[in-house]
Each structure stands twice: as C-alpha cells, then as structure tokens.
Design an enzyme around this catalytic site. Structure first.
Site, PDB file in Angstrom:
ATOM      1  N   CYS A   1      16.730  45.171  23.547  1.00 33.29           N
ATOM      2  CA  CYS A   1      18.002  45.635  22.971  1.00 33.29           C
ATOM      3  C   CYS A   1      18.026  45.403  21.468  1.00 33.29           C
ATOM      4  CB  CYS A   1      19.175  44.922  23.633  1.00 33.29           C
ATOM      5  SG  CYS A   1      19.264  45.153  25.402  1.00 33.29           S
TER       6      CYS A   1
ATOM      7  N   CYS B   1      21.787  39.549  31.185  1.00 33.29           N
ATOM      8  CA  CYS B   1      21.385  40.826  30.593  1.00 33.29           C
ATOM      9  C   CYS B   1      22.617  41.714  30.417  1.00 33.29           C
ATOM     10  CB  CYS B   1      20.357  41.527  31.484  1.00 33.29           C
ATOM     11  SG  CYS B   1      19.828  43.133  30.838  1.00 33.29           S
TER      12      CYS B   1
ATOM     13  N   GLN C   1      18.110  59.446  36.346  1.00 28.51           N
ATOM     14  CA  GLN C   1      18.447  58.949  35.015  1.00 28.51           C
ATOM     15  C   GLN C   1      19.102  57.572  35.115  1.00 28.51           C
ATOM     16  OE1 GLN C   1      17.574  59.833  32.186  1.00 28.51           O
ATOM     17  NE2 GLN C   1      17.240  62.039  32.082  1.00 28.51           N
TER      18      GLN C   1
ATOM     19  N   GLU D   1       7.684  70.305  39.359  1.00 24.88           N
ATOM     20  CA  GLU D   1       7.555  68.874  39.073  1.00 24.88           C
ATOM     21  C   GLU D   1       6.249  68.368  39.675  1.00 24.88           C
ATOM     22  OE1 GLU D   1       7.546  65.162  38.140  1.00 24.88           O
ATOM     23  OE2 GLU D   1       9.166  66.412  37.362  1.00 24.88           O
TER      24      GLU D   1
ATOM     25  N   ASP E   1      12.378  69.954  30.396  1.00 20.40           N
ATOM     26  CA  ASP E   1      12.732  68.528  30.301  1.00 20.40           C
ATOM     27  C   ASP E   1      11.451  67.718  30.524  1.00 20.40           C
ATOM     28  OD1 ASP E   1      13.995  66.122  30.156  1.00 20.40           O
ATOM     29  OD2 ASP E   1      15.167  66.337  31.995  1.00 20.40           O
TER      30      ASP E   1
ATOM     31  N   CYS F   1      13.097  63.410  25.491  1.00 17.07           N
ATOM     32  CA  CYS F   1      13.389  61.975  25.526  1.00 17.07           C
ATOM     33  C   CYS F   1      12.620  61.239  24.427  1.00 17.07           C
ATOM     34  CB  CYS F   1      13.075  61.384  26.903  1.00 17.07           C
ATOM     35  SG  CYS F   1      11.393  61.651  27.466  1.00 17.07           S
TER      36      CYS F   1
END
Length: 453
Positions: free
Chosen positions: A81, A161, A287, A337, A382, A409
């Site tokens: 993070c 977390c 996701q 896919e 994608d 992404c």
C-alpha cells in the site's frame, strides 16, 4: 556517486508505477516506493550513465499532504500500500498524472482525456486475499499474512490489513491462533517439509458470502473439525458458506489444488455486479474490487456504445463478466479466454443469468480468432498485464470494426499497443482512468477508439 553510498534528498515526482524521482546534485536518482514531497534517505544500488537507482532506507520527513494516523504498522515492510498515507484525492491526482505522462507522447495533442474515476470503497474493498504461513524471522513464532517486501520467506502477520473487510481479519486471527496453540508446522520451501501453506479467503462485497480455503501439504493429518467450529462461531457481518481443505504438494509457492475436501458448506459463493449474479469458485478469476469493477464495466459499456443487433467479440474475457453485461441488448457476444476454468465458469454464469446469446471459447486469442467463423461489429479488449500479442493485435485490427474498447490494467502496455492501433487507421475517441486498487500503485485505463481510415 558509488554503489552503497548514502544520500538524502527530496522526491520531486513519481513515475508509473512506483518510481520516485529525485536529484542529488546533477545526478538523477530513481527510488521505488518514495512519494512526491518526501525527504528520504537512500543507498545507491545501481549506477548507469545518466541515471542512478537507489534503495529506500527511510523516510526522513513525510510529504506535507501525508497522514499516518490509523495507518497499517507494517506498511513500510509490506510494500503493498504505497499510497496508504496519501489522501484519496491526492492519490487520484498522482495516478492521473502518471497515465498522462505515458500516453501524451504516443497520442496527438488535444485527445479527449476524461480524467480518473475513483473507487466507491477506498478501504476494505478486496474480495480476495491469499495469506501465507511462515515466520517473521528465522525460527520465530508462526505467522500468517503477507511476505515482507523483497523477501520470499519472511511473513508479516496481517492482523490489521486495511485492504480487507474486518470479517477476513477475524478469520485470519482465528486460524492463526488455532495453529499457534497446536504448534503446527508450516511448509518450508527450501527443505520441502511442513504442513501449513496458505489461507485463501474470498468474500463477496455485495452478498457477504465467504469462502475459507485452508491450503496444506499432505505431510500430516489433522482433525480440522475444531477449527471449523471455531470459524462458524465467529461474530461476522457476512456469512461463511464454505470451508475447504485444499491439499497442495507442488514445489512452487503458487496456490493450487491436488485435492479439495469440503469440510463445510459448498465450494463456491455468489457475487453480484450491475444486476447480474456470478458464481465464484476458489480459483476462478473475479475482479478483486467488486464495487470498483462496476465503475470500470459501466465505463467500458458506455464507451462501446449501442450493441443492439450487433455481434461483439469480448477478447480475453475471463469469467465472462463483460460479455454478460453487454449481452442483454446485443445480437451475440463471443468471449475468448485461454484459462479453461474461467471459460467453464463463464458458461455457468451465463446460464445462471438466463443469457442464451453468449458463446465462450477456450484458447489463445491468436489461434482461436481464426476459428470463430464470425465477423464482429464491435470488439472489447481486456488483455492481461503484458497487453496484446502483436500478431494477435494485427488479426484483431484486420476485422476493421468501427469501434473497439481497450481496458488496460497496465498503462505502459496500452501505450505500446496504441502505436500499432493508430497506425492501422484508428483514432482515440476518449480515455478515462478507473482506480480499481486504492492505496496501491495500480490503475486501470479504458480507451475507446474508432476507425477513421
């Protein structure tokens, strides 16, 4: 400057994804995970002509906008993070600037950039986490959590977390304390001995259904009934619908199954996105931020425009989420896919949602696209982080569709692929960023292109 020398400087900016830029005298230095405005102490790790790389030793002075109150105590060691201390609006600005810096050089001036869309949840948004068993230091007590930054062995217990729901934290603590009390061994990757490997948790954001997956080797036998009862007795906001014992004797550190035993309930849960229902199994892709995914898919659907009476190719379709969002008003949607399990899940979910105009093909887009026997009106892309294989991209562009939408992404992959796409007669109509992973360095980009030549 020489390797190993220590310097102090102020970070001027941050290039994608996590490269802090500062100058020591006339020398440019790149330091990972250092934020703009921070004064940092670094050690020179590499020196190249015109550029040095440094290793972050410590933050001497935080940036003026940072707020460390309530932050995870492991943030410096974990590294997951990077933006945790950064106010959310500032995070969005940094990510938007990074994407613009990547795309501006490959796009004509004045292209339509629509900014960045934030996630509805900025904390406790992840619906999936893989935790590892290990120790925080050699021969230390049993730990369960995330690997230390740069280490494949040391594990930080993730009792606080900020990315996961409190339900996941309660489950992690229950599992860890149970095995600490039993003094159970963990799997040591170098010696290939030990029992405990991973704890894979999946929790639906919308339904609250939870799947608990304990991953061990077959080197020991334990009665896990007391652990099951302890988990089911927890005071949770959601509900555990399945507790699975997954046996994995593979040598690699990836989470996989040689055998799966259902100790309680079922081996799946349901999640909902944009009014559609999806059956999610332990290893199926979904996701990690369900509410953020709704923002992403709404943007993609808006960019693709009307699909009425049209055939749409959804390439790199995963579990078919986008396909099913587009299907209600399309003539036909064909998903491709490479992961067979994802294709089977897509078929199950299409049936679950009463959609009979979706077809899903398993295989590499490069090869399967020649076998479809269909000509699309619109294309949705994608791809994985590395972008589209250049040979596959050439075949895709040969269809000459009027409009295609590319979800990236990894913005650097999009910047590379845009050069070929524009060279084949397409123009960027509009671009937007979507922040699917708040507090981290990652960002999604949605790009709509139309054919002009």
């Amino acid at each position: 400057m020489k390797k190993g020398e220590i310097y102090t400087g102020t970070v001027e900016k941050m290039d994608f994804p996590n490269k802090g830029i500062l100058h020591i005298g006339e020398e440019k230095v790149v330091v990972k995970n250092a934020l703009p405005g921070q004064t940092v102490e670094i050690a020179i790790s590499k020196q190249r002509k015109g550029r040095c790389e440094g290793r972050l030793l410590k933050v001497v002075t935080p940036a003026a906008y940072e707020n460390t109150e309530g932050a995870c105590p492991h943030r410096a060691d974990c590294g997951g993070c990077t933006y945790q201390t950064v106010p959310y609006e500032e995070q969005l600005k940094i990510k938007e600037q990074q994407v613009r810096a990547l795309l501006d050089p490959v796009l004509p001036a004045g292209y339509n950039f629509e900014g960045i869309k934030g996630s509805p949840l900025t904390k406790a948004y992840r619906n999936k986490m893989e935790f590892s068993f290990g120790d925080e230091y050699k021969d230390g007590p049993l730990a369960l959590g995330l690997h230390k930054k740069g280490s494949t062995y040391d594990v930080l217990s993730a009792r606080d977390c900020k990315l996961v729901h409190e339900d996941m934290t309660k489950i992690l603590c229950c599992v860890l304390e149970y095995f600490q009390e039993k003094k159970t061994s963990f799997y040591k990757k170098m010696q290939h001995v030990g029992y405990l490997r991973h704890l894979l948790l999946r929790r639906a954001n919308t339904t609250g259904e939870i799947l608990v997956n304990l991953v061990t080797t077959s080197q020991e036998e334990m009665d896990l009934t007391p652990l099951k009862e302890a988990l089911l007795a927890l005071d949770l906001e959601g509900k555990i619908v399945g507790f699975l014992h997954i046996i994995n004797d593979g040598l690699s550190d990836m989470v996989r199954s040689d055998e799966t035993r259902i100790l309680y309930g079922q081996d799946y849960f349901y999640e909902e996105i944009l009014g559609l229902k999806f059956k999610v199994t332990p290893f199926s892709f979904f996701q990690p931020n369900s509410y953020g995914a709704e923002v992403l898919y709404n943007t993609a659907r808006e960019y693709l425009g009307s699909t009425k009476d049209m055939t749409v190719f959804d390439l790199y379709s995963g579990t078919g989420t986008i396909s099913q969002i587009l299907a209600p008003v399309a003539k036909e949607v064909i998903g491709v896919e490479i992961v067979e399990e994802a294709v089977e899940a897509a078929k199950v979910n299409a049936k679950l949602n009463g959609l009979d105009n979706c077809a899903f093909w398993a295989g590499d887009v490069l090869k399967v696209i020649d076998e479809l026997g269909e000509v699309p009106d619109l294309i949705m892309l994608d791809p994985p982080r590395d972008g589209v294989n250049p040979k596959a991209l050439m075949k895709i562009l040969n269809f000459g569709v009027d409009r295609l939408v590319y979800i990236a992404c990894k913005p650097t992959s999009l910047a590379r692929d845009l050069e070929m796409i524009q060279g084949r007669g397409y123009k960027v109509e509009k671009i937007a960023c979507v922040d699917l992973f708040p507090n981290t360095v990652h960002v999604e980009v949605v790009c709509c292109l139309h054919r002009v030549n």
